[in-house]
Design a protein around this motif. Sequence first.
Motif, PDB file in Angstrom:
ATOM      1  N   THR A  69      -8.105  20.382  21.147  1.00 37.71           N
ATOM      2  CA  THR A  69      -8.620  21.679  21.609  1.00 37.71           C
ATOM      3  C   THR A  69      -7.526  22.506  22.266  1.00 37.71           C
ATOM      4  OG1 THR A  69      -9.425  20.596  23.614  1.00 37.71           O
ATOM      5  CG2 THR A  69     -11.042  20.995  21.850  1.00 37.71           C
ATOM      6  N   HIS A  70      -6.585  21.856  22.934  1.00 39.95           N
ATOM      7  CA  HIS A  70      -5.464  22.578  23.537  1.00 39.95           C
ATOM      8  C   HIS A  70      -4.567  23.172  22.445  1.00 39.95           C
ATOM      9  CE1 HIS A  70      -5.667  20.071  27.523  1.00 39.95           C
ATOM     10  NE2 HIS A  70      -6.784  20.722  27.259  1.00 39.95           N
ATOM     11  N   LEU A  71      -4.368  22.410  21.392  1.00 36.96           N
ATOM     12  CA  LEU A  71      -3.561  22.902  20.276  1.00 36.96           C
ATOM     13  C   LEU A  71      -4.242  24.084  19.584  1.00 36.96           C
ATOM     14  CD1 LEU A  71      -2.456  19.463  18.782  1.00 36.96           C
ATOM     15  CD2 LEU A  71      -1.049  21.069  20.087  1.00 36.96           C
ATOM     16  N   ILE A  72      -5.557  24.009  19.409  1.00 34.83           N
ATOM     17  CA  ILE A  72      -6.294  25.113  18.786  1.00 34.83           C
ATOM     18  C   ILE A  72      -6.186  26.365  19.650  1.00 34.83           C
ATOM     19  CG2 ILE A  72      -8.593  25.956  18.156  1.00 34.83           C
ATOM     20  CD1 ILE A  72      -9.234  23.016  17.319  1.00 34.83           C
ATOM     21  N   GLU A  73      -6.364  26.222  20.953  1.00 35.71           N
ATOM     22  CA  GLU A  73      -6.257  27.374  21.854  1.00 35.71           C
ATOM     23  C   GLU A  73      -4.885  28.003  21.743  1.00 35.71           C
ATOM     24  OE1 GLU A  73      -4.969  29.759  25.065  1.00 35.71           O
ATOM     25  OE2 GLU A  73      -4.159  27.744  24.739  1.00 35.71           O
ATOM     26  N   TYR A  74      -3.859  27.183  21.749  1.00 39.57           N
ATOM     27  CA  TYR A  74      -2.494  27.685  21.688  1.00 39.57           C
ATOM     28  C   TYR A  74      -2.239  28.412  20.363  1.00 39.57           C
ATOM     29  CZ  TYR A  74       2.572  27.845  22.084  1.00 39.57           C
ATOM     30  OH  TYR A  74       3.859  28.275  22.160  1.00 39.57           O
ATOM     31  N   GLU A  75      -2.657  27.816  19.272  1.00 38.34           N
ATOM     32  CA  GLU A  75      -2.427  28.424  17.955  1.00 38.34           C
ATOM     33  C   GLU A  75      -3.224  29.714  17.779  1.00 38.34           C
ATOM     34  OE1 GLU A  75      -0.016  27.641  15.949  1.00 38.34           O
ATOM     35  OE2 GLU A  75       0.551  25.875  17.108  1.00 38.34           O
ATOM     36  N   THR A  76      -4.448  29.778  18.306  1.00 36.69           N
ATOM     37  CA  THR A  76      -5.212  31.033  18.196  1.00 36.69           C
ATOM     38  C   THR A  76      -4.599  32.123  19.065  1.00 36.69           C
ATOM     39  OG1 THR A  76      -6.837  30.270  19.828  1.00 36.69           O
ATOM     40  CG2 THR A  76      -7.394  29.974  17.498  1.00 36.69           C
ATOM     41  N   MET A  77      -4.028  31.725  20.234  1.00 37.69           N
ATOM     42  CA  MET A  77      -3.317  32.701  21.061  1.00 37.69           C
ATOM     43  C   MET A  77      -2.123  33.251  20.293  1.00 37.69           C
ATOM     44  SD  MET A  77      -0.289  33.078  23.041  1.00 37.69           S
ATOM     45  CE  MET A  77       0.258  31.391  23.183  1.00 37.69           C
ATOM     46  N   LEU A  78      -1.375  32.373  19.641  1.00 38.79           N
ATOM     47  CA  LEU A  78      -0.218  32.819  18.860  1.00 38.79           C
ATOM     48  C   LEU A  78      -0.632  33.697  17.685  1.00 38.79           C
ATOM     49  CD1 LEU A  78       2.010  29.602  18.725  1.00 38.79           C
ATOM     50  CD2 LEU A  78       2.382  31.678  20.078  1.00 38.79           C
ATOM     51  N   LEU A  79      -1.768  33.401  17.093  1.00 40.46           N
ATOM     52  CA  LEU A  79      -2.254  34.194  15.967  1.00 40.46           C
ATOM     53  C   LEU A  79      -2.413  35.661  16.348  1.00 40.46           C
ATOM     54  CD1 LEU A  79      -3.192  33.980  13.017  1.00 40.46           C
ATOM     55  CD2 LEU A  79      -5.481  33.528  13.887  1.00 40.46           C
TER      56      LEU A  79
END
Length: 154
Positions: A5-15
């Motif tokens: 979930t931390h990785l998903i949050e980070y990647e969506t922020m980068l998106l």
Amino acid sequence: MDKPTHLIEYETMLLGRHRHVDRSAYILLSRIRMEGMMSIGQLSEAFGLDASTLNRQTTALLRSGLAERISDPEGGIARKFRLTEAGERYLDDERARNISGLEKVLADWTPEEVGAFAAFLKRFNTDIERLGGRPWPREGRRAAPRPDAETPAS
């Protein structure tokens, strides 16, 4: 950042950094196109935003000529927003630009990978919509009829 979930949050922020257009304009225009004319009250209900925020965003659409505010054709008190021809073109152009960019990014993906990614994104979005109680109309179908009750801020 070891939890998925931390990785998903980070990647969506980068998106979000890849967006080159006014995100609120694109989303508002998309919703109005799919649902038809909408008032401030209806937009507030659809997005879960207060009327003052939507007034600022729709004022920008009006100033740029992408939308217009008209009397409710069904005789309601609240005025409604609809896309202008310029708004339709803007939305079509931005969507084409977004799709072109996605096609470049996904050029080395197999059709199965692209399909799976699209299915997971749809599931992710529909789960958010379900939890928030604000479903988004999907391509090819209009949203379920909504109550036309208006707030005084409309």
